[in-house]
Design a protein around this motif. Structure first.
Motif, PDB file in Angstrom:
ATOM      1  N   GLU A 144     -26.075  -4.986  -4.232  1.00  0.00           N
ATOM      2  CA  GLU A 144     -26.013  -4.681  -2.801  1.00  0.00           C
ATOM      3  C   GLU A 144     -25.430  -3.297  -2.552  1.00  0.00           C
ATOM      4  OE1 GLU A 144     -23.956  -7.887  -0.889  1.00  0.00           O
ATOM      5  OE2 GLU A 144     -25.290  -9.392  -1.752  1.00  0.00           O
ATOM      6  N   ASP A 145     -24.499  -2.852  -3.395  1.00  0.00           N
ATOM      7  CA  ASP A 145     -23.853  -1.553  -3.225  1.00  0.00           C
ATOM      8  C   ASP A 145     -24.468  -0.451  -4.073  1.00  0.00           C
ATOM      9  OD1 ASP A 145     -21.962  -2.596  -1.416  1.00  0.00           O
ATOM     10  OD2 ASP A 145     -20.694  -3.280  -3.080  1.00  0.00           O
ATOM     11  N   TYR A 146     -25.214  -0.833  -5.099  1.00  0.00           N
ATOM     12  CA  TYR A 146     -25.785   0.143  -6.022  1.00  0.00           C
ATOM     13  C   TYR A 146     -27.296  -0.091  -6.127  1.00  0.00           C
ATOM     14  CZ  TYR A 146     -20.928   0.845  -7.272  1.00  0.00           C
ATOM     15  OH  TYR A 146     -19.583   1.117  -7.220  1.00  0.00           O
ATOM     16  N   PRO A 147     -28.075   0.614  -5.310  1.00  0.00           N
ATOM     17  CA  PRO A 147     -29.526   0.415  -5.346  1.00  0.00           C
ATOM     18  C   PRO A 147     -30.152   0.825  -6.685  1.00  0.00           C
ATOM     19  CG  PRO A 147     -28.954   2.274  -3.945  1.00  0.00           C
ATOM     20  CD  PRO A 147     -27.666   1.596  -4.317  1.00  0.00           C
ATOM     21  N   GLU A 148     -29.431   1.591  -7.476  1.00  0.00           N
ATOM     22  CA  GLU A 148     -29.938   2.014  -8.789  1.00  0.00           C
ATOM     23  C   GLU A 148     -29.859   0.893  -9.831  1.00  0.00           C
ATOM     24  OE1 GLU A 148     -27.486   5.382  -6.883  1.00  0.00           O
ATOM     25  OE2 GLU A 148     -27.100   3.301  -7.408  1.00  0.00           O
ATOM     26  N   LEU A 149     -29.133  -0.168  -9.515  1.00  0.00           N
ATOM     27  CA  LEU A 149     -28.867  -1.241 -10.478  1.00  0.00           C
ATOM     28  C   LEU A 149     -30.014  -2.234 -10.539  1.00  0.00           C
ATOM     29  CD1 LEU A 149     -26.884  -2.638 -12.429  1.00  0.00           C
ATOM     30  CD2 LEU A 149     -25.934  -3.821 -10.435  1.00  0.00           C
TER      31      LEU A 149
END
Length: 185
Positions: free
Chosen positions: A108-113
């Motif tokens: 939710e906080d890291y779209p790269e994940l």
């Protein structure tokens, strides 16, 4: 880091960082050609996939993902280093400690994940290979999830690439128990 070639005589290694070069059509398996062309936009040859195998590493993942994003996001924004974008591929090797839930929450906080969940435990090397196969970038870096690799070193390796085809790094000081150092060495 090393170059990854798309012919049957070259096998990908789970170590380091290498470029998935787009070679002539005849040197790659046909199915792989289509996958690469869909995944890497034309002209976007600086897409880095950071692949991490994780087995019961839930307590470390928040710090690790944050450190990777903090190290690589500035490279995407400065226009000087040629990194167009990056992804963080964490392979959950059948963890029993809630690693999958932590990955979902971090997404939710890291779209790269991107989380990849393996049902049976396959071990670190096979989990890393699974992550490499799932990676969408044309460059791949591997890290351990145990916080013994400094994600800031990815920047140093990335910055070395314009002059070289390969960049490798390794831990000089290990924080493992003696028996693990003997087995790994």
């Amino acid at each position: 880091m090393s170059t990854r070639r798309y012919d049957t005589s070259q096998r990908a290694s789970p170590l380091g960082l290498w470029n998935r070069r787009l070679h002539e059509e005849g040197t790659r398996p046909a199915g792989e050609i289509l996958a690469i062309e869909r995944e890497v936009a034309e002209g976007e040859l600086s897409f880095l996939s950071v692949v991490i195998a994780a087995k019961n590493e839930a307590p470390n993942l928040s710090q690790l993902v944050d450190e990777i994003a903090s190290a690589l996001r500035p490279l995407c924004n400065d226009g000087l280093h040629g990194l167009a974008r990056f992804e963080i591929v964490v392979v959950d090797d059948a963890s029993t400690d809630g690693t999958g839930l932590v990955l979902r929450d971090l997404g939710e906080d890291y779209p790269e994940l991107r989380g990849l969940m393996l049902a049976p435990g396959v071990g670190q090397s096979s989990a890393t290979v699974a992550g490499i196969h799932a990676a969408r970038g044309n460059w791949i870096a591997t890290l351990d999830a145990d916080l013994q690799n400094d994600p800031a070193d990815l920047v140093r390796l990335w910055n070395a690439l314009p002059c070289y085809d390969v960049a490798l790094g390794w831990r000089v000081i290990r924080q493992d128990i003696c028996s693990k150092r003997v087995i790994s060495g």
